[in-house]
Motif scaffolding. Sequence first.
Motif, mmCIF file in Angstrom:
data_model
loop_
_atom_site.group_PDB
_atom_site.id
_atom_site.type_symbol
_atom_site.label_atom_id
_atom_site.label_comp_id
_atom_site.label_asym_id
_atom_site.label_seq_id
_atom_site.Cartn_x
_atom_site.Cartn_y
_atom_site.Cartn_z
ATOM 1 N N ALA A 212 -130.921 14.776 -12.502
ATOM 2 C CA ALA A 212 -130.415 15.649 -11.447
ATOM 3 C C ALA A 212 -129.182 15.093 -10.739
ATOM 4 O O ALA A 212 -128.229 15.833 -10.463
ATOM 5 N N MET A 213 -129.168 13.796 -10.454
ATOM 6 C CA MET A 213 -128.032 13.229 -9.729
ATOM 7 C C MET A 213 -126.756 13.240 -10.560
ATOM 8 O O MET A 213 -125.653 13.145 -10.016
ATOM 9 N N ALA A 235 -135.843 18.092 -5.834
ATOM 10 C CA ALA A 235 -134.390 18.015 -6.015
ATOM 11 C C ALA A 235 -133.771 16.992 -5.076
ATOM 12 O O ALA A 235 -134.265 16.779 -3.959
ATOM 13 N N PRO A 236 -132.686 16.347 -5.497
ATOM 14 C CA PRO A 236 -131.947 15.483 -4.570
ATOM 15 C C PRO A 236 -131.433 16.292 -3.385
ATOM 16 O O PRO A 236 -131.108 17.471 -3.518
ATOM 17 N N GLU A 237 -131.359 15.655 -2.256
ATOM 18 C CA GLU A 237 -130.935 16.341 -1.037
ATOM 19 C C GLU A 237 -129.541 16.963 -1.211
ATOM 20 O O GLU A 237 -128.612 16.304 -1.680
ATOM 21 N N GLY A 238 -129.449 18.227 -0.862
ATOM 22 C CA GLY A 238 -128.171 18.921 -0.859
ATOM 23 C C GLY A 238 -127.762 19.542 -2.175
ATOM 24 O O GLY A 238 -126.802 20.319 -2.212
ATOM 25 N N LEU A 239 -128.482 19.238 -3.261
ATOM 26 C CA LEU A 239 -128.041 19.739 -4.564
ATOM 27 C C LEU A 239 -128.230 21.244 -4.674
ATOM 28 O O LEU A 239 -127.363 21.949 -5.207
ATOM 29 N N ALA A 240 -129.344 21.757 -4.199
ATOM 30 C CA ALA A 240 -129.582 23.198 -4.285
ATOM 31 C C ALA A 240 -128.479 23.971 -3.561
ATOM 32 O O ALA A 240 -127.955 24.965 -4.082
#
Length: 293
Positions: A212-213, A235-240
Amino acid sequence: MTHVEDELNSQPECWTRAAQAAPGHGGALPAAGERVAIVGCGTSYFMAQAAAALREGAGQGETDAFAASEFPYGRNYDRVVALTRSGTTTEVLDLLGRLRGSTPTTAVTADPDTPVRTAADDVVVLDFADERSVVQTRFATTALTLLRAHLGLHTDAVVADARTALSAPLPEGLVDCTQFTFLGRGWTVGLANEAGLKMREAALSWTEAYPAMEYRHGPISITTSTTATWMFGEAPEGLAEQVRGTGGRWIEGTLDPLAELVRAQRLAVAVAARRGLDPDRPRHLTRSVILAP
């Protein structure tokens, strides 16, 4: 109903049987503290990736995953586990043959009446999860469930989520997307890779998969209004928000990640149907890759 539909719908029952059988295979599966490699080809390789990350993350010992053709014979392992639905894949049999007498090996297979029976030191048979379709669904997830249960990481909630994955409708309009990207973290990277493979095999779709990153490091540039980005796990923070900001569609994985893979399998079948394809007979593929001498 196609074979693959019938097979993917049977996964909750197969997972329950595998989890119940796991304690009986303790002697053939890796013990805590062993240095282990898990190998496979295609779908089995991606399940090996997931299993290796789960085992090492659980503190059970250093665990690597390799495509059978890329195994590093210069490394020392206490046990090598081969995942092979057919028991006939050339690269897997070659690897087991080369390790005979030097490294203990275990094969997890759906068909014991194949050369893998004598190629491996120990054989775990999941014949109830065998498949008629070329496209793997239930054997792969059942083999991973066996290994999760062996690690003490399987619960009834996983099976319940699988039933939800089979009964709940897919997000509206998802089958109309032109490109699909699957993302994972840790053990779910292997699941994301497998989801992408299912879409390519069954539906001839443009699909990609990444940790994901890594999505921000280039792949996000392909995102458009007809792109779906599907996250397996947290999900990693802010990705969505970043993906939505591009105009692309974000699919949040709300179920156990293995159950999310079942949803992706359903999507592959649905997209195949929309395109008039037979998911049981993907082009250029056979049930097992057997290479001529």
